[in-house]
Write a protein that holds these residues in place. Structure first.
Motif, mmCIF file in Angstrom:
data_model
loop_
_atom_site.group_PDB
_atom_site.id
_atom_site.type_symbol
_atom_site.label_atom_id
_atom_site.label_comp_id
_atom_site.label_asym_id
_atom_site.label_seq_id
_atom_site.Cartn_x
_atom_site.Cartn_y
_atom_site.Cartn_z
ATOM 1 N N ALA A 34 0.835 -1.209 0.000
ATOM 2 C CA ALA A 34 0.000 0.000 0.000
ATOM 3 C C ALA A 34 0.864 1.251 0.000
ATOM 4 C CB ALA A 34 -0.936 -0.007 1.210
ATOM 5 N N LYS A 35 1.935 1.239 0.783
ATOM 6 C CA LYS A 35 2.845 2.388 0.807
ATOM 7 C C LYS A 35 3.514 2.574 -0.546
ATOM 8 C CE LYS A 35 3.419 4.250 4.854
ATOM 9 N NZ LYS A 35 3.016 5.611 5.120
ATOM 10 N N ALA A 36 3.953 1.482 -1.168
ATOM 11 C CA ALA A 36 4.600 1.569 -2.474
ATOM 12 C C ALA A 36 3.615 2.061 -3.533
ATOM 13 C CB ALA A 36 5.173 0.211 -2.860
ATOM 14 N N GLN A 37 2.371 1.593 -3.473
ATOM 15 C CA GLN A 37 1.362 2.029 -4.439
ATOM 16 C C GLN A 37 1.035 3.507 -4.262
ATOM 17 O OE1 GLN A 37 0.199 0.164 -6.981
ATOM 18 N NE2 GLN A 37 -0.748 2.047 -7.691
ATOM 19 N N ALA A 38 0.965 3.960 -3.019
ATOM 20 C CA ALA A 38 0.701 5.380 -2.774
ATOM 21 C C ALA A 38 1.831 6.247 -3.330
ATOM 22 C CB ALA A 38 0.528 5.628 -1.275
ATOM 23 N N LYS A 39 3.056 5.792 -3.172
ATOM 24 C CA LYS A 39 4.195 6.534 -3.704
ATOM 25 C C LYS A 39 4.174 6.533 -5.228
ATOM 26 C CE LYS A 39 9.152 7.050 -3.081
ATOM 27 N NZ LYS A 39 10.341 6.554 -2.403
ATOM 28 N N ALA A 40 3.853 5.384 -5.827
ATOM 29 C CA ALA A 40 3.768 5.304 -7.282
ATOM 30 C C ALA A 40 2.658 6.199 -7.817
ATOM 31 C CB ALA A 40 3.542 3.856 -7.715
ATOM 32 N N ASP A 41 1.532 6.261 -7.109
ATOM 33 C CA ASP A 41 0.431 7.129 -7.527
ATOM 34 C C ASP A 41 0.836 8.595 -7.460
ATOM 35 O OD1 ASP A 41 -1.125 4.898 -7.957
ATOM 36 O OD2 ASP A 41 -2.213 5.075 -6.052
ATOM 37 N N ALA A 42 1.565 8.971 -6.411
ATOM 38 C CA ALA A 42 2.021 10.351 -6.288
ATOM 39 C C ALA A 42 2.999 10.711 -7.408
ATOM 40 C CB ALA A 42 2.681 10.561 -4.928
ATOM 41 N N ILE A 43 3.875 9.791 -7.751
ATOM 42 C CA ILE A 43 4.831 10.036 -8.841
ATOM 43 C C ILE A 43 4.091 10.143 -10.165
ATOM 44 C CG2 ILE A 43 6.708 8.979 -10.165
ATOM 45 C CD1 ILE A 43 7.751 7.873 -7.482
ATOM 46 N N GLU A 44 3.121 9.270 -10.403
ATOM 47 C CA GLU A 44 2.349 9.310 -11.647
ATOM 48 C C GLU A 44 1.567 10.619 -11.755
ATOM 49 O OE1 GLU A 44 1.021 8.240 -15.317
ATOM 50 O OE2 GLU A 44 2.582 7.307 -14.123
ATOM 51 N N LEU A 45 1.013 11.094 -10.649
ATOM 52 C CA LEU A 45 0.302 12.367 -10.658
ATOM 53 C C LEU A 45 1.240 13.511 -11.031
ATOM 54 C CD1 LEU A 45 -2.298 13.962 -10.065
ATOM 55 C CD2 LEU A 45 -1.502 14.136 -7.700
ATOM 56 N N GLU A 46 2.440 13.501 -10.485
ATOM 57 C CA GLU A 46 3.428 14.537 -10.809
ATOM 58 C C GLU A 46 3.830 14.471 -12.283
ATOM 59 O OE1 GLU A 46 5.883 17.780 -10.288
ATOM 60 O OE2 GLU A 46 4.429 16.946 -8.880
ATOM 61 N N VAL A 47 4.016 13.267 -12.797
ATOM 62 C CA VAL A 47 4.380 13.106 -14.207
ATOM 63 C C VAL A 47 3.257 13.634 -15.101
ATOM 64 C CG1 VAL A 47 4.743 11.376 -16.014
ATOM 65 C CG2 VAL A 47 5.975 11.198 -13.859
ATOM 66 N N GLN A 48 2.020 13.273 -14.782
ATOM 67 C CA GLN A 48 0.898 13.733 -15.586
ATOM 68 C C GLN A 48 0.743 15.251 -15.528
ATOM 69 O OE1 GLN A 48 -0.869 11.979 -17.735
ATOM 70 N NE2 GLN A 48 0.348 10.179 -17.209
ATOM 71 N N THR A 49 0.985 15.847 -14.360
ATOM 72 C CA THR A 49 0.911 17.295 -14.227
ATOM 73 C C THR A 49 1.961 17.970 -15.095
ATOM 74 O OG1 THR A 49 0.129 17.041 -11.958
ATOM 75 C CG2 THR A 49 0.987 19.205 -12.572
ATOM 76 N N ARG A 50 3.178 17.458 -15.060
ATOM 77 C CA ARG A 50 4.248 18.035 -15.878
ATOM 78 C C ARG A 50 3.988 17.819 -17.368
ATOM 79 N NH1 ARG A 50 9.914 16.740 -12.711
ATOM 80 N NH2 ARG A 50 9.328 17.757 -10.759
ATOM 81 N N LEU A 51 3.435 16.669 -17.728
ATOM 82 C CA LEU A 51 3.122 16.391 -19.124
ATOM 83 C C LEU A 51 2.046 17.347 -19.643
ATOM 84 C CD1 LEU A 51 3.530 14.588 -21.606
ATOM 85 C CD2 LEU A 51 1.771 13.085 -20.677
ATOM 86 N N LYS A 52 1.015 17.584 -18.855
ATOM 87 C CA LYS A 52 -0.039 18.509 -19.264
ATOM 88 C C LYS A 52 0.504 19.925 -19.410
ATOM 89 C CE LYS A 52 -3.960 15.919 -17.542
ATOM 90 N NZ LYS A 52 -5.062 15.847 -16.611
ATOM 91 N N ALA A 53 1.397 20.327 -18.511
ATOM 92 C CA ALA A 53 1.998 21.656 -18.611
ATOM 93 C C ALA A 53 2.851 21.763 -19.870
ATOM 94 C CB ALA A 53 2.840 21.941 -17.375
ATOM 95 N N ALA A 54 3.589 20.729 -20.192
ATOM 96 C CA ALA A 54 4.418 20.742 -21.400
ATOM 97 C C ALA A 54 3.551 20.761 -22.649
ATOM 98 C CB ALA A 54 5.350 19.537 -21.421
ATOM 99 N N GLN A 55 2.458 20.019 -22.646
ATOM 100 C CA GLN A 55 1.555 20.012 -23.786
ATOM 101 C C GLN A 55 0.872 21.364 -23.961
ATOM 102 O OE1 GLN A 55 -0.955 16.676 -22.879
ATOM 103 N NE2 GLN A 55 0.343 15.224 -24.007
#
Length: 80
Positions: A34-55
């Motif tokens: 659960a801790k690893a999944q929460a960390k992966a979700d937070a990283i994915e959210l950050e990646v998606q935020t940066r991708l949307k900003a770049a787009q």
């Protein structure tokens, strides 16, 4: 170490082993997952935020990304 301390140490050891055998390991494993999944979700959210900003930045200035040797693609006129 006194006899009492030795008995307490061995008792706690065996209780811990029995707890792990009785299913405690599953709880520990699920907690770690659960801790690893929460960390992966937070990283994915950050990646998606940066991708949307770049787009969005790319959409704002499309002529800056599409160029040719003759200049900007927007100003390019084909000669036939």
């Amino acid at each position: 170490m006194t006899f009492y301390e030795s008995v307490a140490l061995w008792f706690s050891f065996f209780v811990s082993v029995l707890y792990l055998i009785a299913g405690g390991w599953v709880k520990i494993r699920n907690y770690i997952k659960a801790k690893a999944q929460a960390k992966a979700d937070a990283i994915e959210l950050e990646v998606q935020t940066r991708l949307k900003a770049a787009q969005a930045a790319t959409a704002d200035a499309p002529s800056a990304t599409a160029t040719s040797v003759a200049g900007s693609v927007n100003n390019f006129q084909a000669t036939a």
